[in-house]
Scaffold this active site. Structure first.
Site, mmCIF file in Angstrom:
data_model
loop_
_atom_site.group_PDB
_atom_site.id
_atom_site.type_symbol
_atom_site.label_atom_id
_atom_site.label_comp_id
_atom_site.label_asym_id
_atom_site.label_seq_id
_atom_site.Cartn_x
_atom_site.Cartn_y
_atom_site.Cartn_z
ATOM 1 N N HIS A 86 32.786 44.204 43.025
ATOM 2 C CA HIS A 86 33.604 43.311 43.858
ATOM 3 C C HIS A 86 33.935 42.014 43.109
ATOM 4 O O HIS A 86 33.584 40.921 43.532
ATOM 5 C CB HIS A 86 32.891 42.999 45.182
ATOM 6 C CG HIS A 86 33.843 42.628 46.284
ATOM 7 N ND1 HIS A 86 33.587 42.868 47.618
ATOM 8 C CD2 HIS A 86 35.068 42.026 46.260
ATOM 9 C CE1 HIS A 86 34.592 42.431 48.361
ATOM 10 N NE2 HIS A 86 35.504 41.917 47.553
ATOM 11 N N ILE A 87 34.653 42.177 41.994
ATOM 12 C CA ILE A 87 34.974 41.030 41.134
ATOM 13 C C ILE A 87 36.455 40.679 41.175
ATOM 14 O O ILE A 87 36.965 39.993 40.286
ATOM 15 C CB ILE A 87 34.557 41.305 39.675
ATOM 16 C CG1 ILE A 87 35.301 42.524 39.111
ATOM 17 C CG2 ILE A 87 33.051 41.490 39.574
ATOM 18 C CD1 ILE A 87 35.185 42.666 37.604
ATOM 19 N N GLY A 88 37.161 41.120 42.209
ATOM 20 C CA GLY A 88 38.602 40.908 42.268
ATOM 21 C C GLY A 88 39.039 39.479 42.031
ATOM 22 O O GLY A 88 40.020 39.221 41.332
ATOM 23 N N GLY A 104 51.308 43.606 50.606
ATOM 24 C CA GLY A 104 51.398 42.170 50.823
ATOM 25 C C GLY A 104 51.397 41.473 49.476
ATOM 26 O O GLY A 104 51.920 41.984 48.488
ATOM 27 N N ARG A 105 50.753 40.306 49.421
ATOM 28 C CA ARG A 105 50.782 39.506 48.192
ATOM 29 C C ARG A 105 50.117 40.229 47.027
ATOM 30 O O ARG A 105 50.657 40.300 45.924
ATOM 31 C CB ARG A 105 50.095 38.161 48.436
ATOM 32 C CG ARG A 105 50.762 37.292 49.502
ATOM 33 C CD ARG A 105 49.951 36.020 49.716
ATOM 34 N NE ARG A 105 50.515 35.171 50.747
ATOM 35 C CZ ARG A 105 50.172 35.219 52.033
ATOM 36 N NH1 ARG A 105 49.271 36.121 52.431
ATOM 37 N NH2 ARG A 105 50.713 34.403 52.913
ATOM 38 N N ILE A 106 48.901 40.758 47.263
ATOM 39 C CA ILE A 106 48.163 41.412 46.179
ATOM 40 C C ILE A 106 48.833 42.727 45.806
ATOM 41 O O ILE A 106 49.009 43.045 44.624
ATOM 42 C CB ILE A 106 46.701 41.634 46.577
ATOM 43 C CG1 ILE A 106 46.011 40.289 46.855
ATOM 44 C CG2 ILE A 106 45.945 42.386 45.481
ATOM 45 C CD1 ILE A 106 44.618 40.414 47.443
ATOM 46 N N ALA A 152 40.318 46.488 48.187
ATOM 47 C CA ALA A 152 40.456 45.784 49.465
ATOM 48 C C ALA A 152 39.114 45.663 50.186
ATOM 49 O O ALA A 152 38.442 44.636 50.106
ATOM 50 C CB ALA A 152 41.490 46.490 50.335
ATOM 51 N N ARG A 153 38.706 46.725 50.862
ATOM 52 C CA ARG A 153 37.424 46.761 51.556
ATOM 53 C C ARG A 153 36.849 48.180 51.461
ATOM 54 O O ARG A 153 37.573 49.171 51.601
ATOM 55 C CB ARG A 153 37.562 46.380 53.046
ATOM 56 C CG ARG A 153 37.780 44.890 53.302
ATOM 57 C CD ARG A 153 36.534 44.082 52.982
ATOM 58 N NE ARG A 153 36.662 42.673 53.310
ATOM 59 C CZ ARG A 153 37.091 41.723 52.487
ATOM 60 N NH1 ARG A 153 37.469 42.070 51.268
ATOM 61 N NH2 ARG A 153 37.157 40.468 52.873
ATOM 62 N N ARG A 190 52.497 48.025 57.960
ATOM 63 C CA ARG A 190 52.837 47.939 59.385
ATOM 64 C C ARG A 190 54.320 47.647 59.545
ATOM 65 O O ARG A 190 54.965 48.094 60.494
ATOM 66 C CB ARG A 190 52.010 46.833 60.054
ATOM 67 C CG ARG A 190 50.559 47.198 60.301
ATOM 68 C CD ARG A 190 49.781 46.028 60.845
ATOM 69 N NE ARG A 190 49.713 44.930 59.889
ATOM 70 C CZ ARG A 190 49.124 43.769 60.120
ATOM 71 N NH1 ARG A 190 48.557 43.544 61.296
ATOM 72 N NH2 ARG A 190 49.089 42.830 59.202
ATOM 73 N N GLU A 193 28.009 47.616 50.443
ATOM 74 C CA GLU A 193 27.867 46.782 49.251
ATOM 75 C C GLU A 193 26.537 46.040 49.332
ATOM 76 O O GLU A 193 26.194 45.530 50.388
ATOM 77 C CB GLU A 193 29.014 45.772 49.153
ATOM 78 C CG GLU A 193 30.333 46.405 48.790
ATOM 79 C CD GLU A 193 31.443 45.391 48.563
ATOM 80 O OE1 GLU A 193 31.155 44.177 48.498
ATOM 81 O OE2 GLU A 193 32.598 45.812 48.444
#
Length: 327
Positions: free
Chosen positions: A285-287, A154-156, A236-237, A177, A266
């Site tokens: 988690h500093i994205g 996607g965008r990222i 992502a996660r 998908r 986390e």
């Protein structure tokens, strides 16, 4: 309309809400218990939600029937029961686009850090363990001409692919998908099956939206199918990876290294054995942690709530189908 903001955000967003005539409440301390958080939610009409520690599930909506909209200070919305929000006709906002470049920067950083074992070697310097020149110690790998596989282009993911192609002339493959025709044309990217993605990638970077069905998607059997030079990146996660299996894959040299900006759970325990490995780099988690991205997120979250308060459709809606749900 009364708006509850559970954590401090850049002042720009708060000013926008107040200038729109909304009543804004931010608690004095941010480490709220679940009970405190729930009470504040019950006394407000809208929530500007920062962080993912609290879940917006059926139980929440049942206990907070007054909530009319939720503006998430994030792109991801896996901590929201979207089906229940739709049933109650509650639009849920998120903050796409504005953090795509910043988050892809971190994925790109992790890829290079792991490839050259930067965090491990930095720790050696801090420990006073520079040592003599050893031609065979802690060798990394070059990324030029390698294959970057992306789960969720996607965008990222698109930004990550673009950086990697321009910097290292990497070949881009991806699994989505749906096929991304823009990526096919602009990046000469190739849509592949998940099986081909894990088998062909020299670097595999995760950028997909997470859902419960994908928990532990990257597990022992999957790591076994990867190349032994593969670098696994996840911004992502954390739920995507089984960290016990990831550790085993790394120590057994089934894969080459891992760079994580997200962990499961986390925050990561300082006792986690992954932190002892020289081929691992973990960030907290500093994205989206840039002034520009976080300010942009504050503006978008405020815009979502302000639009709702005016009776308008929120501009950045994670569940646009809510507007087609009949009363």
């Amino acid at each position: 309309m009364k708006v509850f903001v559970n954590r401090r955000i850049p002042q720009t967003g708060i000013n926008m809400l107040k200038e729109a005539g909304l009543e804004v409440f931010i608690p004095e301390h941010e480490n709220l218990s679940h009970e405190e958080w729930l009470i504040y939610c019950q006394n407000h009409d809208a929530i500007l939600s920062v962080g993912g520690e609290f879940k917006y599930d059926k139980d929440f909506f049942a206990q907070c029937p007054n909530i009319k909209t939720i503006a998430l200070y994030s792109v991801g919305f896996d901590h929201v029961d979207i089906q229940e929000a739709n049933r109650r006709q509650i639009p849920v906002g998120n903050t796409p686009d504005v953090l795509s470049k910043a988050t892809s920067d971190v994925a790109f950083l992790l890829m290079q850090s792991v490839a050259r074992r930067a965090s491990y070697n930095f720790q050696k310097v801090k420990d006073g363990n520079w040592g003599d020149f050893d031609p065979l110690h802690a060798l990394g790998q070059e990324l030029y001409g390698k294959t970057l596989g992306i789960l969720g282009l996607g965008r990222i993911g698109f930004e990550m692919a673009k950086k990697s192609q321009k910097a290292f002339d990497m070949n881009i493959i991806y699994h989505n998908r749906h096929q991304n025709e823009d990526a096919d044309k602009e990046l000469n990217a190739t849509y592949v099956s998940f099986e081909d993605l894990i088998a062909q990638s020299d670097v595999l970077s995760v950028h997909a939206n997470f859902n419960p069905e994908q928990k532990d998607l990257f597990n022992g059997p999957v790591f076994e199918k990867m190349k032994d030079n593969t670098i696994f990146i996840n911004t992502a996660r954390g739920g995507f990876q089984n960290e016990k299996d990831l550790y085993e894959a790394l120590v057994s040299k089934q894969i080459c290294g891992a760079g994580l900006d997200v962990t499961n759970p986390e925050p990561m325990s300082k006792e986690n054995p992954l932190l002892e490995l020289s081929n691992v780099c973990v960030l907290p988690h500093i994205g989206s942690a840039t002034i520009e991205a976080r300010t942009g997120m504050a503006k978008i979250a405020a815009e979502n709530i302000i639009a709702f308060s005016k009776g308008e459709k929120i501009p950045y809606c994670a569940n646009p189908e809510v507007y087609s749900v009949s009363s």
